[in-house]
Scaffold this active site. Sequence first.
Site, mmCIF file in Angstrom:
data_model
loop_
_atom_site.group_PDB
_atom_site.id
_atom_site.type_symbol
_atom_site.label_atom_id
_atom_site.label_comp_id
_atom_site.label_asym_id
_atom_site.label_seq_id
_atom_site.Cartn_x
_atom_site.Cartn_y
_atom_site.Cartn_z
ATOM 1 N N HIS A 57 -19.886 -2.782 -39.004
ATOM 2 C CA HIS A 57 -20.159 -1.784 -40.048
ATOM 3 C C HIS A 57 -21.552 -1.158 -39.964
ATOM 4 C CE1 HIS A 57 -22.019 -5.435 -41.480
ATOM 5 N NE2 HIS A 57 -22.792 -4.673 -42.234
ATOM 6 N N HIS A 72 -25.514 2.844 -41.199
ATOM 7 C CA HIS A 72 -24.701 1.898 -41.978
ATOM 8 C C HIS A 72 -23.411 2.609 -42.368
ATOM 9 C CE1 HIS A 72 -23.538 -1.110 -44.914
ATOM 10 N NE2 HIS A 72 -24.519 -1.873 -44.464
#
Length: 149
Positions: A57, A72
């Site tokens: 992620h 992110h």
Amino acid sequence: MTTVTSPLAGRAIGLAAVPDPVFSGAMVGPGTAVDPVREPTEAVAPVEGIVVSLHPHAFVVVDAEGHGVLTHLGIDTVQLNGDGFELLAAKGDTVKRGDPVVRWNPAAVEEAGKSPISPVVALEATADALADVAEDGDTAPGETLFSWT
């Protein structure tokens, strides 16, 4: 100077609009965020450098000047345990700007109850080190999000 480009197609919205106080308060660092298109896509390297941190992620690329840029992918997506994310690079890889790092589907992230909004952050930087920060408007991979001196 480091030019940081968008890792994703979507809309630049600025960190203040990120639905997470750690990012919106710039506690991780200054930068901006991209609200990505809702289709399967590849997140690409926002700078040329070395992948020093890589999770399904999130990833960090450090350039030749020592500037680390965090991408992110979504908010609270660590809770998905990598489901829906495919690593296309490895920690320690040297990447060029625009090289694919992670394949993911922002629509699937949203369906899982998470925000796909993706902060792009200058680690260990001060806000006054950034210039021309994109906080509004469409963006595409390779388009400048901000400059870092």
